[in-house]
Design a protein around this motif. Structure first.
Motif, PDB file in Angstrom:
ATOM      1  N   ALA A  84       0.821  -1.217   0.000  1.00  0.00           N
ATOM      2  CA  ALA A  84       0.000   0.000   0.000  1.00  0.00           C
ATOM      3  C   ALA A  84       0.852   1.263   0.000  1.00  0.00           C
ATOM      4  N   THR A  85       1.995   1.216   0.651  1.00  0.00           N
ATOM      5  CA  THR A  85       2.825   2.431   0.760  1.00  0.00           C
ATOM      6  C   THR A  85       3.867   2.513  -0.347  1.00  0.00           C
ATOM      7  N   GLY A  86       4.024   1.443  -1.113  1.00  0.00           N
ATOM      8  CA  GLY A  86       5.079   1.397  -2.121  1.00  0.00           C
ATOM      9  C   GLY A  86       6.448   1.446  -1.456  1.00  0.00           C
ATOM     10  N   GLY A  87       6.516   1.005  -0.203  1.00  0.00           N
ATOM     11  CA  GLY A  87       7.806   0.930   0.506  1.00  0.00           C
ATOM     12  C   GLY A  87       8.140   2.180   1.317  1.00  0.00           C
ATOM     13  N   LEU A  88       7.310   3.213   1.256  1.00  0.00           N
ATOM     14  CA  LEU A  88       7.587   4.421   2.051  1.00  0.00           C
ATOM     15  C   LEU A  88       7.455   4.090   3.537  1.00  0.00           C
ATOM     16  N   LYS A  89       8.431   4.552   4.328  1.00  0.00           N
ATOM     17  CA  LYS A  89       8.381   4.289   5.778  1.00  0.00           C
ATOM     18  C   LYS A  89       8.530   5.592   6.543  1.00  0.00           C
ATOM     19  N   PRO A  90       7.852   5.720   7.684  1.00  0.00           N
ATOM     20  CA  PRO A  90       8.031   6.938   8.471  1.00  0.00           C
ATOM     21  C   PRO A  90       9.465   7.041   8.984  1.00  0.00           C
ATOM     22  N   ASP A  91       9.974   8.287   9.093  1.00  0.00           N
ATOM     23  CA  ASP A  91      11.291   8.502   9.704  1.00  0.00           C
ATOM     24  C   ASP A  91      11.173   8.355  11.215  1.00  0.00           C
ATOM     25  N   LEU A  92      10.028   8.719  11.731  1.00  0.00           N
ATOM     26  CA  LEU A  92       9.792   8.647  13.175  1.00  0.00           C
ATOM     27  C   LEU A  92       8.313   8.358  13.415  1.00  0.00           C
ATOM     28  N   THR A  93       8.055   7.498  14.387  1.00  0.00           N
ATOM     29  CA  THR A  93       6.677   7.220  14.783  1.00  0.00           C
ATOM     30  C   THR A  93       6.575   7.406  16.286  1.00  0.00           C
ATOM     31  N   ILE A  94       5.578   8.180  16.712  1.00  0.00           N
ATOM     32  CA  ILE A  94       5.378   8.361  18.146  1.00  0.00           C
ATOM     33  C   ILE A  94       4.080   7.649  18.540  1.00  0.00           C
ATOM     34  N   VAL A  95       4.203   6.728  19.493  1.00  0.00           N
ATOM     35  CA  VAL A  95       3.031   6.013  20.013  1.00  0.00           C
ATOM     36  C   VAL A  95       2.658   6.648  21.350  1.00  0.00           C
ATOM     37  N   PHE A  96       1.409   7.102  21.444  1.00  0.00           N
ATOM     38  CA  PHE A  96       0.917   7.657  22.708  1.00  0.00           C
ATOM     39  C   PHE A  96       0.245   6.528  23.467  1.00  0.00           C
ATOM     40  N   ASP A  97       0.817   6.216  24.619  1.00  0.00           N
ATOM     41  CA  ASP A  97       0.315   5.057  25.368  1.00  0.00           C
ATOM     42  C   ASP A  97      -0.388   5.497  26.642  1.00  0.00           C
ATOM     43  N   VAL A  98      -1.588   4.975  26.822  1.00  0.00           N
ATOM     44  CA  VAL A  98      -2.347   5.316  28.021  1.00  0.00           C
ATOM     45  C   VAL A  98      -3.154   4.086  28.436  1.00  0.00           C
ATOM     46  N   ASP A  99      -3.482   3.981  29.744  1.00  0.00           N
ATOM     47  CA  ASP A  99      -4.239   2.799  30.177  1.00  0.00           C
ATOM     48  C   ASP A  99      -5.654   2.823  29.583  1.00  0.00           C
ATOM     49  N   ILE A 100      -6.236   1.644  29.471  1.00  0.00           N
ATOM     50  CA  ILE A 100      -7.516   1.487  28.766  1.00  0.00           C
ATOM     51  C   ILE A 100      -8.630   2.304  29.430  1.00  0.00           C
ATOM     52  N   GLU A 101      -8.642   2.363  30.755  1.00  0.00           N
ATOM     53  CA  GLU A 101      -9.711   3.087  31.462  1.00  0.00           C
ATOM     54  C   GLU A 101      -9.705   4.564  31.032  1.00  0.00           C
ATOM     55  N   THR A 102      -8.498   5.163  31.020  1.00  0.00           N
ATOM     56  CA  THR A 102      -8.389   6.576  30.636  1.00  0.00           C
ATOM     57  C   THR A 102      -8.803   6.781  29.183  1.00  0.00           C
ATOM     58  N   SER A 103      -8.304   5.918  28.300  1.00  0.00           N
ATOM     59  CA  SER A 103      -8.615   6.130  26.883  1.00  0.00           C
ATOM     60  C   SER A 103     -10.107   5.921  26.623  1.00  0.00           C
ATOM     61  N   GLN A 104     -10.714   4.938  27.263  1.00  0.00           N
ATOM     62  CA  GLN A 104     -12.148   4.704  27.048  1.00  0.00           C
ATOM     63  C   GLN A 104     -12.970   5.878  27.579  1.00  0.00           C
ATOM     64  N   ALA A 105     -12.552   6.436  28.711  1.00  0.00           N
ATOM     65  CA  ALA A 105     -13.265   7.587  29.269  1.00  0.00           C
ATOM     66  C   ALA A 105     -13.157   8.778  28.316  1.00  0.00           C
ATOM     67  N   ARG A 106     -11.991   8.934  27.659  1.00  0.00           N
ATOM     68  CA  ARG A 106     -11.806  10.047  26.715  1.00  0.00           C
ATOM     69  C   ARG A 106     -12.681   9.872  25.480  1.00  0.00           C
ATOM     70  N   VAL A 107     -12.855   8.614  25.058  1.00  0.00           N
ATOM     71  CA  VAL A 107     -13.663   8.361  23.862  1.00  0.00           C
ATOM     72  C   VAL A 107     -15.125   8.746  24.141  1.00  0.00           C
TER      73      VAL A 107
ATOM     74  N   ARG B 260      12.831   3.458  15.147  1.00  0.00           N
ATOM     75  CA  ARG B 260      11.794   4.277  14.508  1.00  0.00           C
ATOM     76  C   ARG B 260      10.666   4.657  15.467  1.00  0.00           C
ATOM     77  N   VAL B 261      10.281   3.730  16.332  1.00  0.00           N
ATOM     78  CA  VAL B 261       9.051   3.910  17.115  1.00  0.00           C
ATOM     79  C   VAL B 261       9.349   4.259  18.572  1.00  0.00           C
ATOM     80  N   LYS B 262       8.886   5.437  18.996  1.00  0.00           N
ATOM     81  CA  LYS B 262       9.104   5.891  20.374  1.00  0.00           C
ATOM     82  C   LYS B 262       7.759   5.968  21.097  1.00  0.00           C
ATOM     83  N   VAL B 263       7.750   5.528  22.345  1.00  0.00           N
ATOM     84  CA  VAL B 263       6.502   5.524  23.118  1.00  0.00           C
ATOM     85  C   VAL B 263       6.522   6.665  24.125  1.00  0.00           C
ATOM     86  N   ILE B 264       5.414   7.399  24.187  1.00  0.00           N
ATOM     87  CA  ILE B 264       5.272   8.452  25.195  1.00  0.00           C
ATOM     88  C   ILE B 264       4.094   8.088  26.095  1.00  0.00           C
ATOM     89  N   ASN B 265       4.304   8.178  27.405  1.00  0.00           N
ATOM     90  CA  ASN B 265       3.213   7.925  28.348  1.00  0.00           C
ATOM     91  C   ASN B 265       2.236   9.096  28.262  1.00  0.00           C
TER      92      ASN B 265
END
Ligand code: TYD
Length: 197
Positions: free
Chosen positions: A119-142, A174-179
Motif C-alpha cells: 500500500a505504501t510502495g515501501g515508504l516508511k516513516p522517519d519517526l513514529t510516536i506512540v501515545f500510550d495510556v491505560d484502557i480506562e483513561t482512553s475509554q473515558a476520553r472516547v 523508529r518507534v518511540k513511546v510516550i506515556n
C-alpha cells in the motif's frame, strides 16, 4: 521528514499533533497535517464507510479498505508533499493496521506487514510516536458517542494497546513511546524533544 502518530482511540494524539504542527510552523518549517483514514477526496468516502457503515464488515475487507485509503493517501498527498520538502505529520498510518487489524482483529501480522508495504510502495516513516495510556483513561476520553471502530469493546482495545507496544519493541529506532497520561504541556515537551533529535 515523515512523522506518524499512533495509539489506541482516546490516547490524546490528535491534540498533540495540532500542538507540534503549530510549534514547527512557528519555527518556520513547512508542514502538512494529515490523517488516516480519510484525509480528503476519495479517502473521505472510504473513511465514511469504515467508521459509519452499520452492516457486517469482515476483518479482511476492513483491512483492505484501510489499505486502499493508505495507497491513495501516499500516492496523492504524502509523497508529493515530501518531494516539496514539507514535513508530513500523519495521524495514524501503517502501525494502526498492524495493531487494530493484526493484534486487535487477529489477522496474520506478517501478512498485514506485507500488505502495508504494498500500500505504501515501501515508504516508511522517519519517526513514529506512540501515545500510550491505560484502557480506562482512553475509554473515558472516547466517551459514549462511539463510531464503528470505537464500539469494538474493551478486550479489543487491550490487544490494540499491546500491539502498539510490541511494534515499538520490534523497531525501537523508529518507534518511540510516550506515556500519555501526563499533562498536555508535559507530553508536548516530550514530542518536541523527540522531533528535535
Ligand atoms: P478516527 O476518528 O480517526 O480515530 P482517532 O481520532 O482515534 O485516530 O478513526 C479512525 C479509526 O480507525 C480508529 O478507531 C482506528 C481505526 N484504524 C484501524 O483500525 N486501522 C487502520 O489502519 C487505521 C489507519 C485506523
Amino acid at each position: 521528514m515523515f512523522i506518524t502518530f499512533e495509539g489506541a482511540d482516546g490516547c490524546g494524539k490528535t491534540t498533540q499533533i495540532k500542538l507540534i504542527d503549530e510549534y514547527l510552523r512557528s519555527k518556520g518549517y513547512k508542514t502538512l497535517l494529515t490523517r488516516e483514514p480519510g484525509s480528503k477526496g476519495l479517502g473521505e468516502k472510504i473513511r465514511e464507510i469504515l467508521l459509519n457503515y452499520d452492516g457486517e464488515v469482515s476483518s479482511r475487507c476492513e483491512s483492505f479498505l484501510f489499505l486502499a485509503d493508505r495507497a491513495q493517501h501516499v500516492d496523492c498527498i504524502i509523497k508529493p508533499a515530501l518531494q516539496e520538502g514539507t514535513i508530513v505529520l500523519c495521524d495514524r498510518h501503517t502501525d494502526s493496521t498492524v495493531a487494530y487489524q493484526g493484534y486487535g482483529r487477529g489477522l496474520d501480522i506478517e501478512e498485514i506487514k506485507k500488505l502495508n508495504a504494498l500500500a505504501t510502495g515501501g515508504l516508511k516513516p522517519d519517526l513514529t510516536i506512540v501515545f500510550d495510556v491505560d484502557i480506562e483513561t482512553s475509554q473515558a476520553r472516547v466517551g459514549k458517542n462511539k463510531d464503528r471502530m470505537e464500539s469494538a469493546g474493551i478486550e479489543f482495545f487491550k490487544k490494540v494497546r499491546e500491539g502498539f507496544l510490541e511494534i515499538a519493541k520490534e523497531e525501537p529506532q523508529r518507534v518511540k513511546v510516550i506515556n500519555s497520561s501526563d499533562t498536555i504541556e508535559n507530553i508536548h515537551k516530550k514530542v518536541v524533544e523527540l522531533i528535535g533529535k
